[in-house]
Design an enzyme around this catalytic site. Sequence first.
Site, PDB file in Angstrom:
ATOM      1  N   ARG A 121      -8.518  -3.959   9.942  1.00 52.19           N
ATOM      2  CA  ARG A 121      -7.070  -3.902   9.713  1.00 52.19           C
ATOM      3  C   ARG A 121      -6.530  -2.634  10.372  1.00 52.19           C
ATOM      4  O   ARG A 121      -6.953  -1.528  10.042  1.00 52.19           O
ATOM      5  CB  ARG A 121      -6.742  -3.913   8.222  1.00 52.19           C
ATOM      6  CG  ARG A 121      -5.239  -3.955   7.926  1.00 52.19           C
ATOM      7  CD  ARG A 121      -4.970  -4.104   6.425  1.00 52.19           C
ATOM      8  NE  ARG A 121      -3.544  -4.096   6.120  1.00 52.19           N
ATOM      9  CZ  ARG A 121      -2.834  -2.980   5.909  1.00 52.19           C
ATOM     10  NH1 ARG A 121      -3.418  -1.797   5.964  1.00 52.19           N
ATOM     11  NH2 ARG A 121      -1.546  -3.050   5.636  1.00 52.19           N
ATOM     12  N   ARG A 170       0.847  -1.192   0.000  1.00 54.37           N
ATOM     13  CA  ARG A 170       0.000   0.000   0.000  1.00 54.37           C
ATOM     14  C   ARG A 170       0.882   1.241   0.000  1.00 54.37           C
ATOM     15  O   ARG A 170       1.871   1.288   0.745  1.00 54.37           O
ATOM     16  CB  ARG A 170      -0.900  -0.001   1.238  1.00 54.37           C
ATOM     17  CG  ARG A 170      -2.002  -1.046   1.207  1.00 54.37           C
ATOM     18  CD  ARG A 170      -2.574  -1.226   2.601  1.00 54.37           C
ATOM     19  NE  ARG A 170      -3.736  -2.102   2.642  1.00 54.37           N
ATOM     20  CZ  ARG A 170      -3.684  -3.430   2.663  1.00 54.37           C
ATOM     21  NH1 ARG A 170      -2.516  -4.046   2.615  1.00 54.37           N
ATOM     22  NH2 ARG A 170      -4.789  -4.146   2.731  1.00 54.37           N
ATOM     23  N   ASN A 192      -9.315   6.235  11.098  1.00 52.66           N
ATOM     24  CA  ASN A 192      -8.035   6.398  11.785  1.00 52.66           C
ATOM     25  C   ASN A 192      -8.271   6.479  13.289  1.00 52.66           C
ATOM     26  O   ASN A 192      -9.413   6.579  13.739  1.00 52.66           O
ATOM     27  CB  ASN A 192      -7.350   7.699  11.330  1.00 52.66           C
ATOM     28  CG  ASN A 192      -6.602   7.540  10.005  1.00 52.66           C
ATOM     29  OD1 ASN A 192      -6.351   6.432   9.546  1.00 52.66           O
ATOM     30  ND2 ASN A 192      -6.257   8.660   9.401  1.00 52.66           N
ATOM     31  N   HIS A 230      -0.243   3.283   4.647  1.00 52.23           N
ATOM     32  CA  HIS A 230      -0.789   2.214   5.495  1.00 52.23           C
ATOM     33  C   HIS A 230      -0.255   0.842   5.085  1.00 52.23           C
ATOM     34  O   HIS A 230      -0.967  -0.163   5.151  1.00 52.23           O
ATOM     35  CB  HIS A 230      -2.323   2.194   5.450  1.00 52.23           C
ATOM     36  CG  HIS A 230      -2.961   3.432   5.988  1.00 52.23           C
ATOM     37  ND1 HIS A 230      -3.398   3.551   7.285  1.00 52.23           N
ATOM     38  CD2 HIS A 230      -3.223   4.624   5.413  1.00 52.23           C
ATOM     39  CE1 HIS A 230      -3.921   4.756   7.473  1.00 52.23           C
ATOM     40  NE2 HIS A 230      -3.820   5.434   6.358  1.00 52.23           N
ATOM     41  N   ARG A 253     -11.265  10.599  -1.654  1.00 48.23           N
ATOM     42  CA  ARG A 253     -10.987   9.237  -1.199  1.00 48.23           C
ATOM     43  C   ARG A 253     -11.861   8.242  -1.962  1.00 48.23           C
ATOM     44  O   ARG A 253     -11.428   7.142  -2.277  1.00 48.23           O
ATOM     45  CB  ARG A 253     -11.241   9.108   0.305  1.00 48.23           C
ATOM     46  CG  ARG A 253     -10.251   9.885   1.150  1.00 48.23           C
ATOM     47  CD  ARG A 253     -10.545   9.701   2.626  1.00 48.23           C
ATOM     48  NE  ARG A 253     -10.175   8.381   3.101  1.00 48.23           N
ATOM     49  CZ  ARG A 253     -10.623   7.842   4.228  1.00 48.23           C
ATOM     50  NH1 ARG A 253     -11.468   8.502   4.991  1.00 48.23           N
ATOM     51  NH2 ARG A 253     -10.242   6.644   4.603  1.00 48.23           N
ATOM     52  N   PHE A 278      -3.236  15.352  -1.026  1.00 47.89           N
ATOM     53  CA  PHE A 278      -2.798  14.095  -0.393  1.00 47.89           C
ATOM     54  C   PHE A 278      -1.452  13.585  -0.925  1.00 47.89           C
ATOM     55  O   PHE A 278      -0.552  13.261  -0.152  1.00 47.89           O
ATOM     56  CB  PHE A 278      -3.887  13.029  -0.520  1.00 47.89           C
ATOM     57  CG  PHE A 278      -3.657  11.819   0.348  1.00 47.89           C
ATOM     58  CD1 PHE A 278      -3.656  11.914   1.723  1.00 47.89           C
ATOM     59  CD2 PHE A 278      -3.443  10.561  -0.222  1.00 47.89           C
ATOM     60  CE1 PHE A 278      -3.451  10.797   2.527  1.00 47.89           C
ATOM     61  CE2 PHE A 278      -3.234   9.439   0.570  1.00 47.89           C
ATOM     62  CZ  PHE A 278      -3.240   9.560   1.948  1.00 47.89           C
ATOM     63  N   TYR A 284      -9.504   4.892  -3.459  1.00 44.70           N
ATOM     64  CA  TYR A 284      -9.390   3.533  -2.911  1.00 44.70           C
ATOM     65  C   TYR A 284      -9.615   2.468  -3.976  1.00 44.70           C
ATOM     66  O   TYR A 284      -8.885   1.485  -4.061  1.00 44.70           O
ATOM     67  CB  TYR A 284     -10.332   3.351  -1.710  1.00 44.70           C
ATOM     68  CG  TYR A 284      -9.816   4.105  -0.509  1.00 44.70           C
ATOM     69  CD1 TYR A 284      -9.881   5.491  -0.470  1.00 44.70           C
ATOM     70  CD2 TYR A 284      -9.204   3.463   0.548  1.00 44.70           C
ATOM     71  CE1 TYR A 284      -9.370   6.206   0.595  1.00 44.70           C
ATOM     72  CE2 TYR A 284      -8.691   4.173   1.624  1.00 44.70           C
ATOM     73  CZ  TYR A 284      -8.778   5.545   1.638  1.00 44.70           C
ATOM     74  OH  TYR A 284      -8.262   6.247   2.683  1.00 44.70           O
ATOM     75  N   ARG A 329      -2.721  -2.556  -6.786  1.00 45.00           N
ATOM     76  CA  ARG A 329      -2.185  -3.438  -5.756  1.00 45.00           C
ATOM     77  C   ARG A 329      -2.551  -4.900  -6.015  1.00 45.00           C
ATOM     78  O   ARG A 329      -1.738  -5.799  -5.851  1.00 45.00           O
ATOM     79  CB  ARG A 329      -2.782  -3.011  -4.408  1.00 45.00           C
ATOM     80  CG  ARG A 329      -1.812  -2.936  -3.280  1.00 45.00           C
ATOM     81  CD  ARG A 329      -2.352  -2.172  -2.122  1.00 45.00           C
ATOM     82  NE  ARG A 329      -3.680  -2.538  -1.695  1.00 45.00           N
ATOM     83  CZ  ARG A 329      -4.004  -3.639  -1.034  1.00 45.00           C
ATOM     84  NH1 ARG A 329      -3.086  -4.526  -0.706  1.00 45.00           N
ATOM     85  NH2 ARG A 329      -5.254  -3.886  -0.672  1.00 45.00           N
TER      86      ARG A 329
HETATM   87 FE1  HDE Z   1      -6.471   6.710   3.105  1.00 43.78          FE
HETATM   88  N1  HDE Z   1      -5.705   5.620   1.567  1.00 43.78           N
HETATM   89  N2  HDE Z   1      -6.471   8.338   1.927  1.00 43.78           N
HETATM   90  N3  HDE Z   1      -7.089   7.875   4.656  1.00 43.78           N
HETATM   91  N4  HDE Z   1      -6.456   5.130   4.285  1.00 43.78           N
HETATM   92  C1  HDE Z   1      -5.371   4.316   1.633  1.00 43.78           C
HETATM   93  O1  HDE Z   1      -5.918   2.694   0.037  1.00 43.78           O
HETATM   94  C2  HDE Z   1      -6.345   8.331   0.596  1.00 43.78           C
HETATM   95  C3  HDE Z   1      -7.340   9.208   4.628  1.00 43.78           C
HETATM   96  C4  HDE Z   1      -6.952   5.053   5.549  1.00 43.78           C
HETATM   97  O2  HDE Z   1      -5.948  -1.173   6.026  1.00 43.78           O
HETATM   98  C5  HDE Z   1      -5.025   3.744   0.292  1.00 43.78           C
HETATM   99  O3  HDE Z   1      -5.973   0.442  -0.058  1.00 43.78           O
HETATM  100  C6  HDE Z   1      -6.554   9.654   0.076  1.00 43.78           C
HETATM  101  C7  HDE Z   1      -8.073   9.625   5.784  1.00 43.78           C
HETATM  102  C8  HDE Z   1      -6.732   3.727   6.086  1.00 43.78           C
HETATM  103  O4  HDE Z   1      -6.106  -1.454   3.863  1.00 43.78           O
HETATM  104  C9  HDE Z   1      -5.280   4.916  -0.658  1.00 43.78           C
HETATM  105  C10 HDE Z   1      -6.777  10.454   1.167  1.00 43.78           C
HETATM  106  C11 HDE Z   1      -8.243   8.482   6.524  1.00 43.78           C
HETATM  107  C12 HDE Z   1      -6.102   3.019   5.070  1.00 43.78           C
HETATM  108  C13 HDE Z   1      -5.691   6.014   0.284  1.00 43.78           C
HETATM  109  C14 HDE Z   1      -6.737   9.624   2.314  1.00 43.78           C
HETATM  110  C15 HDE Z   1      -7.616   7.410   5.808  1.00 43.78           C
HETATM  111  C16 HDE Z   1      -5.953   3.922   3.955  1.00 43.78           C
HETATM  112  C17 HDE Z   1      -3.674   3.095   0.231  1.00 43.78           C
HETATM  113  C18 HDE Z   1      -7.006  11.947   1.195  1.00 43.78           C
HETATM  114  C19 HDE Z   1      -8.929   8.329   7.877  1.00 43.78           C
HETATM  115  C20 HDE Z   1      -5.620   1.594   5.122  1.00 43.78           C
HETATM  116  C21 HDE Z   1      -3.920   1.614   0.129  1.00 43.78           C
HETATM  117  C22 HDE Z   1      -8.109  12.369   0.485  1.00 43.78           C
HETATM  118  C23 HDE Z   1     -10.323   8.619   7.873  1.00 43.78           C
HETATM  119  C24 HDE Z   1      -6.685   0.638   4.725  1.00 43.78           C
HETATM  120  C25 HDE Z   1      -5.357   1.482   0.034  1.00 43.78           C
HETATM  121  C26 HDE Z   1      -6.207  -0.776   4.883  1.00 43.78           C
HETATM  122  C27 HDE Z   1      -5.389   3.554   2.737  1.00 43.78           C
HETATM  123  C28 HDE Z   1      -6.021   7.221  -0.153  1.00 43.78           C
HETATM  124  C29 HDE Z   1      -6.891  10.128   3.623  1.00 43.78           C
HETATM  125  C30 HDE Z   1      -7.605   6.073   6.325  1.00 43.78           C
HETATM  126  C31 HDE Z   1      -4.128   5.283  -1.568  1.00 43.78           C
HETATM  127  C32 HDE Z   1      -6.488  10.045  -1.378  1.00 43.78           C
HETATM  128  C33 HDE Z   1      -8.586  11.027   6.097  1.00 43.78           C
HETATM  129  C34 HDE Z   1      -7.115   3.239   7.463  1.00 43.78           C
HETATM  130  O5  HDE Z   1      -6.310   4.637  -1.537  1.00 43.78           O
END
Ligand code: HDE
EC number: 1.11.1.6
Length: 721
Positions: free
Chosen positions: A123, A83, A159, A86, A369, A172, A373, A380
């Site tokens: 996770r 990833r 989070n 994360h 977001r 981001f 994702y 991936r």
């Molecule tokens: Fe993520 N984030 N994120 N994020 N995020 C990913 O997705 C992204 C954000 C969070 O255990 C990616 O599968 C953008 C906030 C978790 O598999 C990706 C933005 C929050 C996990 C991605 C954010 C998160 C990810 C990387 C800004 C809390 C792990 C791999 C707009 C609310 C999930 C994947 C797991 C993972 C993008 C911001 C939480 C790249 C574009 C805010 C817990 O898609």
Amino acid sequence: MTKIGEDTGAKGAAQTFETQVGSGGELHQIAGPDDTVLTTQQGIPVADDQNTLKVGERGPALLEDFHFREKMFHFDHERIPERVVHARGFGVHGTFTLTESLEDYTVAKVLTEVGENTQMFVRFSTVAGNKGSPDLARDVRGFAAKFYTKEGNWDIVGNNIPVFFIQDAIKFPDLIHAAKQEPDRGFPQAQTAHDNFWDFISLTPESMHMVMWIMSDRTIPRSFRTIEGFGVHTFRLINAEGKGTYVKFHFKPKQGLQSVMWNEAVKLNGADPDFHRRDLWDAIDLDTPPEWDLGVQLFDDKFADSFEFDVLDATKIIPEEQIPVRKIGTFVLDAHVDNFFAETEQVAFCTQNVVPGIGFTNDPLLQGRNFSYLDTQLKRLGSPNFTHIPINQPKGCPVHNFQQDGHMAMRNPKGRVNYEPNSWERGENNPRESPTTGYKHFAAEENGRKAQVRSPSFADHYSQARQFFISQEPIEQKHIGDALVFELSKVERVDIREKMVGHLLNIDETLATVVADGLGLTKLPPKAKAAVEPRTDLPPSPALSIVARGPESFSGRKLGILVTDGASAALVKTLAEAVKAQGAVYEIIAPKIAGATLDDGTIAEAKQKIDGGPSILYDAVALVVSADGAKLLAEDKTAKDFVSDAFAHCKYIGYTDVALPFIERAGVQEKDMDEGFIPLGDKASAEGFLESCAKLRVWEREFKIDLDAAGFLAGQAAKRG
Ligand code: HDE
């Protein structure tokens, strides 16, 4: 010639392929059930998994060896891209049970059918580090939850911090580039203490609220079991009439909140880089699985319009004192994965996985977001068919559609028809849309000019940062100051350090002064220019403190009992019983891994040799040693570290009288022995010790033994006037 069973490595083969070398040296296969025989991917039984096919004993290998080639081909392709954020994660299965229906607000069955159990997968993760980075990095923890509901998969990709660094998803990639290793050198790994991160942050005032959270002890949790989870964004619930209600999701750990100290985290990363995953693994193995309440903050447009900030701005919280968190259910995480790769690595979360009755808002971070994702899963997992992987398949309902083909398709529609509308008979293989039960998007009215703008309602970047800071207990405020000084002292450019202090001046003057002083700045830099004047009238929110919301008992915590030969068997037994009565666990640490012979001749088996069991691994420690043992340990640097670290980390320390000279040699004078030092003797003393341990730390100690405390205390005193 080397035969199976003769050389190294033959043992591995014996697991699935039983062989025996006969007296004449020839090979016999023992008949066994077919499914214990090692085969190729094509199902062909393998006779020799130790040697490639060669011409002669010392000759060249032959391409004809299809087993070798297939095995190596597969190995060469074992890794998938980690990833991008994360990467380091740990997944577990669980169950959610609804206790209160939200039927007035939503049609989602998972939130309305009281008593229903819904399977879950969670996770936990860190954000910045690569897959092999240590668990105790100072970092936000991901808390992503997949609910396999009757109406499809619902993901809360949350989070352990309720706000985020940025307001618009377009930033981001910049944020993450700045946080991860610097591109020219490929380091530092899993840490934000470097120029690029703080450069970006110092130029991004909207991050300041998040900065307070990440510099707090939230980013060095004691355990996955002791963190909160937050959906962060404002989502929407939709009821049968199509009415929308705003919602923020919260996960509250029943174990209480708890973090470690920075100095401890640094050492834990060396002593046990897997500290968090091991802790959760053990808790599940011991049948003490962690539980969280699922809570919601519900509000309407009227509240949203009157709230001080924009509810679409992910850099803001809604204080629980303003909208209380309503607990509607509980989830327990109680089962390991069968295979780490298949489940933890391949699980694909997505913010846009929502079920009927749950929808989105226009939060610009959430909208971004929703794109990212799905997109990242293709990179991936390599195929649009990643939903066919068992961990990603809906488990609570069937899946029927006309999507077909693509790499690794496992589930092509059966029968003649693969389009709709069609004139063939409706059925499992010929599904139809359902206007009654199907997902309906919230019918929001939207209008406006197309423009790349940031709403003025997003402009206040400091007021809630200040609110967070003043909501912390003194020790937590000190830790925020310490963390800022630590991180910024790893930044080489002085102008970046100064810019950060300029931002802090908009948050809290004492904090800014303490940090400036810690960095040795000779004068305070100018205040950063704020887009809108920061407010100072927001009241403290006690819900934001970790220390104020610790556990009620020592339950689920771990005591380290350091024993030596000749130590009191009765006391070890009494302590062990007291630990058990508290629902806690203990480990015996001894000079030798075989254990120690106690005064009644019994052996206390050790879990750790002293060198492998530093006190950082435990929530509290007990020194149950004999007089001779104490003398021995007093000459051992590692044993002395055990005590001096427990002392420096403000832990409770139980001790027998004879341990006193050892404690003194470890650098703790009698005058330093505060209420956290508890003499052990009889049953009552052991029980009393365990009860005190529920407080986890003697925080007052830190103010006495840390040079950096002086500036902080002076600032506090000045504030009080
Ligand atoms: Fe993520 N984030 N994120 N994020 N995020 C990913 O997705 C992204 C954000 C969070 O255990 C990616 O599968 C953008 C906030 C978790 O598999 C990706 C933005 C929050 C996990 C991605 C954010 C998160 C990810 C990387 C800004 C809390 C792990 C791999 C707009 C609310 C999930 C994947 C797991 C993972 C993008 C911001 C939480 C790249 C574009 C805010 C817990 O898609």
